[in-house]
Write an enzyme that holds these catalytic residues in place. Structure first.
Site, mmCIF file in Angstrom:
data_model
loop_
_atom_site.group_PDB
_atom_site.id
_atom_site.type_symbol
_atom_site.label_atom_id
_atom_site.label_comp_id
_atom_site.label_asym_id
_atom_site.label_seq_id
_atom_site.Cartn_x
_atom_site.Cartn_y
_atom_site.Cartn_z
ATOM 1 N N VAL A 1 42.498 43.695 41.510
ATOM 2 C CA VAL A 1 41.094 43.474 41.857
ATOM 3 C C VAL A 1 40.659 44.465 42.937
ATOM 4 O O VAL A 1 39.615 45.119 42.834
ATOM 5 C CB VAL A 1 40.843 42.027 42.336
ATOM 6 C CG1 VAL A 1 39.370 41.823 42.664
ATOM 7 C CG2 VAL A 1 41.300 41.021 41.292
ATOM 8 N N ALA B 1 43.356 48.558 53.663
ATOM 9 C CA ALA B 1 44.654 48.228 54.252
ATOM 10 C C ALA B 1 45.625 47.816 53.153
ATOM 11 O O ALA B 1 45.326 46.928 52.353
ATOM 12 C CB ALA B 1 44.506 47.101 55.267
ATOM 13 N N LYS C 1 42.048 32.065 46.326
ATOM 14 C CA LYS C 1 41.874 30.624 46.079
ATOM 15 C C LYS C 1 42.950 29.784 46.744
ATOM 16 O O LYS C 1 42.672 28.686 47.222
ATOM 17 C CB LYS C 1 41.795 30.315 44.593
ATOM 18 C CG LYS C 1 42.947 30.837 43.776
ATOM 19 C CD LYS C 1 42.712 30.658 42.283
ATOM 20 C CE LYS C 1 43.804 31.358 41.505
ATOM 21 N NZ LYS C 1 43.732 32.824 41.546
ATOM 22 N N GLU D 1 32.964 33.791 45.872
ATOM 23 C CA GLU D 1 32.660 33.632 44.440
ATOM 24 C C GLU D 1 33.880 33.895 43.565
ATOM 25 O O GLU D 1 34.141 33.171 42.603
ATOM 26 C CB GLU D 1 31.512 34.571 44.051
ATOM 27 C CG GLU D 1 31.095 34.518 42.593
ATOM 28 C CD GLU D 1 30.392 33.221 42.229
ATOM 29 O OE1 GLU D 1 31.075 32.331 41.696
ATOM 30 O OE2 GLU D 1 29.179 33.082 42.486
ATOM 31 N N GLY E 1 36.837 33.461 38.972
ATOM 32 C CA GLY E 1 36.910 34.862 38.571
ATOM 33 C C GLY E 1 35.524 35.468 38.518
ATOM 34 O O GLY E 1 34.779 35.425 39.496
ATOM 35 N N ASP F 1 47.523 26.618 39.772
ATOM 36 C CA ASP F 1 46.363 27.496 39.894
ATOM 37 C C ASP F 1 45.075 26.712 39.628
ATOM 38 O O ASP F 1 44.101 26.801 40.379
ATOM 39 C CB ASP F 1 46.515 28.659 38.898
ATOM 40 C CG ASP F 1 45.287 29.537 38.839
ATOM 41 O OD1 ASP F 1 45.119 30.378 39.732
ATOM 42 O OD2 ASP F 1 44.482 29.376 37.891
ATOM 43 N N LYS G 1 41.634 25.715 42.125
ATOM 44 C CA LYS G 1 40.224 25.897 41.765
ATOM 45 C C LYS G 1 39.497 24.563 41.729
ATOM 46 O O LYS G 1 38.323 24.465 42.101
ATOM 47 C CB LYS G 1 40.107 26.623 40.427
ATOM 48 C CG LYS G 1 40.551 28.079 40.538
ATOM 49 C CD LYS G 1 40.557 28.749 39.184
ATOM 50 C CE LYS G 1 41.192 30.137 39.271
ATOM 51 N NZ LYS G 1 41.664 30.600 37.955
ATOM 52 N N GLY H 1 41.193 38.962 35.719
ATOM 53 C CA GLY H 1 41.051 40.369 35.342
ATOM 54 C C GLY H 1 40.545 41.169 36.514
ATOM 55 O O GLY H 1 39.663 40.721 37.247
#
Lengths: 450, 450
Positions: free
Chosen positions: B18, B47, B107, B131, B136, B203, B207, B310
């Site tokens: 990302v 960084a 998250k 967001e 995602g 996961d 969320k 993604g």
């Protein structure tokens, strides 16, 4: 301990199906909204034409007034839910001039006078909120303006009219004719007595203009939206589409593209019936539901689904805007007004390339398919797939097959992407060919191949 | 004429899939973003742990640094995309303390230390945007916080993990076993070498905690989320669901409800596999796509669909937050921080009522169905539908049917809404009954009846 807030004065113009629900929710849930805003929201009046008219919610008599001017001048935030162009336009100008922020659900007004109203608001630093105008209850404005602010939208494809989606869904699921499905939609209150605005695509074209403006940061007037209604869609077309893995939907499509002839980059908005793959997320939008499918360069495919109309549903969007407007009164900051910094050219339907499905009835003799294929290639339209049904002789009234008449076959041809102009020229040439009995239908194909 | 803007200094922490896309888009499309913000966005540094590591996008060498502390102190806006709890938590505290706004897609961090981080930001008037952490690329934060600010959310049902949706979709569409589908997901890069976080629902639970907090204005810690993985879902269950008009999905469900026993109103969040009707919009979410289905009192049913993961897709959400943060630097106003004013109780799974589908293998003799039905009614669980398959004798290894063994039948029972406690007690009683050979499966049924 009850927290004491400063009160913001809210004026409501119009108390129809959406307006009366907004009044009810404001009166019933005002305390909860206040805690979200950090300020009280006081409904100071509701302007109506007739204070004695029956309404969905019994608004307290002392709030009703026919004097919209005085009400507007007394308010911090004005909610316009009257519909129509005038006097809604005059009232919004008055509200802006007297320093109020405005929330509206009036798509006809925005599609027609949007730039003028946004400019007026901009001049005095007022805000014009319009979530309910773009997609009923579906949150689409903030996603397009804020969530996708770091991305580039490529295409917006929407099912933005509940009446026509209800009709087409009935035709698809129940096999109804257009006329039957329309009659049921009217019975259930989904269609108005005069359904023209819905079935001829006028309502969808207004929303297309608003969505295109928003997605591409460019003012797109409603007159520039190419519009075809869906009254010509037949049960046979819907059935044939189903067999080929498609469903027929009335789509509002807004895209950013480069005109191949002129090289101009711009925006095109169009409304017409189209085939989409049954695997496409828009195919799963049933009944009177709406959805907006957005393709962005980085985010990829997104979809926003919900109720596109309905009094209480649309009231939710109006109250969301009211809370945003109120928060801005308390904390300051940017609103959700128009953004036209990209200022792209608005192009006509001629610049669009898309795929097409043509259904032709032809005489069944050797060489016809080659002839037809030749006509497509002469006009620069490339064929993706051809399906030919078993040839049959015309059947006479007594059930016998005529042996004098030539056998006919049905060709269903799906093309690769072509321009509107190339396709029209191809259709003209095909129609003029001796071997072609008739062109049964021409439909655009949108989205991915099934 | 090039417009000269004031520059905002942006620091990026982490350059994985990302982060490297965020760097690319910022460097390639910075001018376009500047025109949307009204200020320049200057990437002042990235960084990383190892400046020489290979990356998806070749970030200019002079921007890379291993000295996160100095970089953070120099920035107006810090984007944290490192993942993990530490040092991400320390760095965000440092950014807030030095007066920067923060954008994060982390998250795990938010689900664990959200309240602490939001409180720190609140204290100095900084903003924390997230967001990308909730879904995602799917815009869900602004719709829930702003568009629905005037409404009351009742329930959120999400397909929020792409890996498990890919696996379950393969099992549904291709008839794969869990193991085969997982192997394909691993081959295609949808599943990690160790898929535990995905398939066991960790996961999705993170969320769920973030979505529940957001939807109900209440801090919901990840430890309070009831979690069941989907490794136990069998091909036979998926097949049986299909025949009954359902599809199996791993759902994250957050709802506002009143505990029937205690009368306490609160919020419950849970993650588990469940049956939903094939007509439900969530059933049309295929492949590794995600969607969040929201039910609100006024707006009714809404759904937000898109890529849940993604690199470049998630980068879109990060940049949307960056533009929001930058606009706030320019124009002031409220951000999109946490809102916990409702402060509802967080309840356990015991407070939830839902429907269940039980598959039982029973000995086929008169009176068994009545016996079983009696057990359900004794425990206060009402039966909605029973389906009994043709009785068959067990088949021996040589293909013959044993005549000594009793015939068995399969009962598929769908209940009306019941509590977890009542259902568990019923299952215990059913299991202990002599006529029951085994309880084949118990699955929750969510959404509307097909």
């Amino acid at each position: 301990m009850k927290i004491e807030y400063r009160n913001l004065r809210v004026a409501l113009l119009g108390a129809g199906s959406v307006g009366s629900q907004v009044a009810r929710l404001l009166l019933e849930q005002g305390d909860e909204l206040a805690s979200r805003v950090g300020a009280g929201l006081e409904l100071v009046g509701v302007a109506v034409r007739d204070v004695d008219a029956p309404r969905d919610f019994d608004i307290p008599r002392h709030l009703l007034t026919t004097d919209a001017h005085t009400l507007i001048r007394s308010a911090d935030i004005v909610i316009e839910l009257m519909g129509g162009l005038e006097p809604a336009r005059e009232y919004i100008h008055l509200a802006i001039a007297s320093g109020a922020d405005v929330v509206t659900g009036n798509k006809a007004l925005l599609a027609t006078y949007g730039p003028e109203l946004f400019a007026a608001a901009d001049q005095v630093g007022a805000q014009l909120y319009y979530e309910a105008a773009a997609g009923g209850a579906i949150p689409i404005i903030r996603p397009l303006r804020d969530s996708l602010a770091g991305d580039r939208v490529v295409r917006v494809m929407g099912i933005v009219n509940g009446t026509t989606n209800f009709i087409l869904d009935r035709m698809d699921v129940e096999g109804d004719s257009f006329e039957n499905a329309l009659a049921i939609a009217t019975d259930l209150g989904y269609a108005e007595a005069d359904p023209t605005a819905d079935v001829e695509g006028f309502d969808a074209a207004q929303k297309a203009a608003i969505l295109a403006s928003l997605a591409f940061h460019t003012a797109v007037p409603v007159e520039s939206v190419h519009r075809e209604g869906m009254t010509t869609v037949t049960a046979a077309q819907v059935d044939a589409a189903q067999k080929a893995g498609y469903v027929v939907k009335l789509l509002a499509i807004c895209e950013r593209l480069t005109d191949a002839e002129t090289g101009v980059e711009g925006v095109v908005a169009r409304v017409h019936p189209a085939l989409i793959s049954r695997r496409h997320p828009l195919a799963a939008v049933h009944d009177a539901k709406n959805a907006v499918f957005v393709q962005a360069e980085a985010a990829g495919d997104l979809m926003f689904y919900g109720a596109g109309a309905g009094g209480v549903e649309t009231a939710s969007a109006v109250l969301g805007d009211l809370v945003s407007a109120a928060r801005r009164h308390v904390a300051g900051g940017p609103g959700v007004g128009e953004s036209t910094h990209a200022n792209l050219a608005v192009l006509g339907i001629g610049a669009v390339t898309t795929r097409y499905q043509l259904t032709l009835v032809v005489t069944d003799k050797p060489g016809v398919l080659a002839q037809i294929a030749g006509l497509f290639s002469e006009h620069g339209v490339s064929v993706e797939a051809v399906q030919q049904t078993v040839a049959t002789a015309p059947i006479a009234a007594d059930g016998s097959r005529s042996v004098d008449e030539p056998l006919t076959a049905t060709l269903v041809i799906v093309t690769h992407e072509a321009t509107d102009a190339a396709l029209s020229a191809t259709v003209a040439a095909v129609s003029a060919n001796d071997a072609v009995v008739r062109v049964e239908s021409v439909l655009r194909v949108e989205g991915d191949t099934p």
